[in-house]
Design a protein around this motif. Structure first.
Motif, PDB file in Angstrom:
ATOM      1  N   PHE A   4       3.891   5.605  -5.500  1.00 34.59           N
ATOM      2  CA  PHE A   4       3.926   5.817  -6.902  1.00 34.59           C
ATOM      3  C   PHE A   4       2.985   6.647  -7.467  1.00 34.59           C
ATOM      4  O   PHE A   4       3.125   7.236  -8.360  1.00 34.59           O
ATOM      5  CB  PHE A   4       3.934   4.278  -7.421  1.00 34.59           C
ATOM      6  CG  PHE A   4       3.965   4.092  -8.937  1.00 34.59           C
ATOM      7  CD1 PHE A   4       5.174   4.440  -9.546  1.00 34.59           C
ATOM      8  CD2 PHE A   4       2.702   4.026  -9.717  1.00 34.59           C
ATOM      9  CE1 PHE A   4       5.097   4.372 -11.045  1.00 34.59           C
ATOM     10  CE2 PHE A   4       2.578   3.785 -11.049  1.00 34.59           C
ATOM     11  CZ  PHE A   4       4.096   3.923 -11.728  1.00 34.59           C
ATOM     12  N   SER A   5       1.634   6.468  -7.016  1.00 35.64           N
ATOM     13  CA  SER A   5       0.383   7.240  -7.497  1.00 35.64           C
ATOM     14  C   SER A   5       0.697   8.616  -7.281  1.00 35.64           C
ATOM     15  O   SER A   5       0.345   9.602  -7.945  1.00 35.64           O
ATOM     16  CB  SER A   5      -0.744   6.787  -6.728  1.00 35.64           C
ATOM     17  OG  SER A   5      -1.025   5.251  -7.197  1.00 35.64           O
ATOM     18  N   ALA A   6       1.148   9.110  -6.004  1.00 34.91           N
ATOM     19  CA  ALA A   6       1.483  10.450  -5.806  1.00 34.91           C
ATOM     20  C   ALA A   6       2.668  11.086  -6.608  1.00 34.91           C
ATOM     21  O   ALA A   6       2.426  12.357  -7.154  1.00 34.91           O
ATOM     22  CB  ALA A   6       1.905  10.630  -4.185  1.00 34.91           C
ATOM     23  N   ARG A   7       3.474  10.307  -6.658  1.00 38.13           N
ATOM     24  CA  ARG A   7       4.650  10.933  -7.893  1.00 38.13           C
ATOM     25  C   ARG A   7       4.306  10.773  -9.341  1.00 38.13           C
ATOM     26  O   ARG A   7       4.559  11.947  -9.948  1.00 38.13           O
ATOM     27  CB  ARG A   7       5.892   9.915  -7.832  1.00 38.13           C
ATOM     28  CG  ARG A   7       6.957  10.222  -8.778  1.00 38.13           C
ATOM     29  CD  ARG A   7       7.832  11.254  -8.307  1.00 38.13           C
ATOM     30  NE  ARG A   7       8.853  11.615  -9.077  1.00 38.13           N
ATOM     31  CZ  ARG A   7       9.056  12.767  -9.439  1.00 38.13           C
ATOM     32  NH1 ARG A   7       8.474  13.944  -8.838  1.00 38.13           N
ATOM     33  NH2 ARG A   7      10.109  13.056 -10.280  1.00 38.13           N
TER      34      ARG A   7
ATOM     35  N   LYS B  23       0.840  -1.112   0.003  1.00 33.31           N
ATOM     36  CA  LYS B  23       0.023  -0.073   0.004  1.00 33.31           C
ATOM     37  C   LYS B  23       0.852   1.409   0.099  1.00 33.31           C
ATOM     38  O   LYS B  23       0.692   2.318  -0.829  1.00 33.31           O
ATOM     39  CB  LYS B  23      -0.865  -0.026   1.365  1.00 33.31           C
ATOM     40  CG  LYS B  23      -2.111  -0.752   0.963  1.00 33.31           C
ATOM     41  CD  LYS B  23      -2.913  -0.232   0.110  1.00 33.31           C
ATOM     42  CE  LYS B  23      -4.289  -1.172   0.067  1.00 33.31           C
ATOM     43  NZ  LYS B  23      -5.106  -0.644  -1.003  1.00 33.31           N
ATOM     44  N   VAL B  24       1.868   1.189   0.793  1.00 36.61           N
ATOM     45  CA  VAL B  24       2.838   2.438   0.873  1.00 36.61           C
ATOM     46  C   VAL B  24       3.510   2.693  -0.409  1.00 36.61           C
ATOM     47  O   VAL B  24       3.449   3.850  -0.804  1.00 36.61           O
ATOM     48  CB  VAL B  24       3.740   2.081   2.114  1.00 36.61           C
ATOM     49  CG1 VAL B  24       4.989   3.365   1.912  1.00 36.61           C
ATOM     50  CG2 VAL B  24       3.040   2.297   3.327  1.00 36.61           C
ATOM     51  N   VAL B  25       4.121   1.629  -1.212  1.00 36.75           N
ATOM     52  CA  VAL B  25       4.588   1.714  -2.255  1.00 36.75           C
ATOM     53  C   VAL B  25       3.505   2.114  -3.357  1.00 36.75           C
ATOM     54  O   VAL B  25       3.799   3.127  -4.188  1.00 36.75           O
ATOM     55  CB  VAL B  25       5.306   0.557  -2.754  1.00 36.75           C
ATOM     56  CG1 VAL B  25       5.619   0.247  -4.054  1.00 36.75           C
ATOM     57  CG2 VAL B  25       6.662   0.108  -1.799  1.00 36.75           C
ATOM     58  N   GLY B  26       2.315   1.653  -3.264  1.00 40.57           N
ATOM     59  CA  GLY B  26       1.355   2.079  -4.424  1.00 40.57           C
ATOM     60  C   GLY B  26       1.163   3.634  -4.117  1.00 40.57           C
ATOM     61  O   GLY B  26       0.859   4.247  -5.192  1.00 40.57           O
TER      62      GLY B  26
ATOM     63  N   ALA C 232       2.121  14.341 -13.773  1.00 42.86           N
ATOM     64  CA  ALA C 232       1.194  14.779 -14.890  1.00 42.86           C
ATOM     65  C   ALA C 232       0.202  16.139 -14.490  1.00 42.86           C
ATOM     66  O   ALA C 232      -0.473  16.622 -15.148  1.00 42.86           O
ATOM     67  CB  ALA C 232       0.523  13.320 -14.987  1.00 42.86           C
ATOM     68  N   ARG C 233       0.445  16.630 -13.216  1.00 44.34           N
ATOM     69  CA  ARG C 233      -0.704  17.509 -12.919  1.00 44.34           C
ATOM     70  C   ARG C 233      -0.359  18.932 -13.682  1.00 44.34           C
ATOM     71  O   ARG C 233      -1.486  19.131 -14.001  1.00 44.34           O
ATOM     72  CB  ARG C 233      -0.192  18.059 -11.318  1.00 44.34           C
ATOM     73  CG  ARG C 233      -1.152  19.152 -10.906  1.00 44.34           C
ATOM     74  CD  ARG C 233      -0.970  19.225  -9.267  1.00 44.34           C
ATOM     75  NE  ARG C 233       0.341  19.582  -8.905  1.00 44.34           N
ATOM     76  CZ  ARG C 233       0.652  19.928  -7.931  1.00 44.34           C
ATOM     77  NH1 ARG C 233      -0.384  20.186  -6.959  1.00 44.34           N
ATOM     78  NH2 ARG C 233       2.087  20.028  -7.460  1.00 44.34           N
ATOM     79  N   PRO C 234       0.823  19.529 -14.129  1.00 45.80           N
ATOM     80  CA  PRO C 234       0.537  20.523 -14.976  1.00 45.80           C
ATOM     81  C   PRO C 234       0.156  20.330 -16.250  1.00 45.80           C
ATOM     82  O   PRO C 234      -0.858  21.229 -16.659  1.00 45.80           O
ATOM     83  CB  PRO C 234       1.997  20.736 -15.258  1.00 45.80           C
ATOM     84  CG  PRO C 234       2.923  20.158 -14.222  1.00 45.80           C
ATOM     85  CD  PRO C 234       2.226  18.984 -13.497  1.00 45.80           C
TER      86      PRO C 234
END
Length: 109
Positions: free
Chosen positions: A17-20, A11-14, A25-27
């Motif tokens: 990874f999603s946050a990174r 869960k922590v790795v997932g 991709a946010r901009p």
């Protein structure tokens, strides 16, 4: 216990990874008008919730207690790591590490 630790680690790795991936991709995603609108409203809702929580004295006290506990845990972990690193080069007389070091020296001859 190992299974639970594996699930927590996954869960922590997932999440990391999603946050990174989101940060990368946010901009580009903010160029989409509907996403930018939803993102802005979500941030305002998040700030409103935080302001609401900060007005509750029990929340402020609990957050302070957790932060103090984390600081003590970090200090204890750093101290333990320092003590471990300090003892690496000096095997105890007659201990397992001393016998292992002697066996390695003899093997090299």
């Amino acid at each position: 216990m190992l299974g639970v630790l594996l699930l927590v680690a996954a869960k922590v790795v997932g999440v990391a990874f999603s946050a990174r991936l989101f940060e990368i991709a946010r901009p580009k995603m903010l160029q989409v008008p509907r996403f930018a609108w939803a993102y802005g409203h979500g941030l305002r809702a998040w700030a409103w919730c935080h302001a609401l929580l900060e007005g509750i004295p029990a929340w402020v006290a609990a957050r302070g207690a957790v932060q103090r506990g984390l600081a003590r845990g970090r200090a204890a972990l750093a101290g333990a790591w320092h003590r471990l690193r300090a003892g690496v080069g000096r095997p105890a007389a007659g201990g397992v590490r001393a016998r292992l070091a002697a066996a390695i020296r003899q093997q090299r001859r």
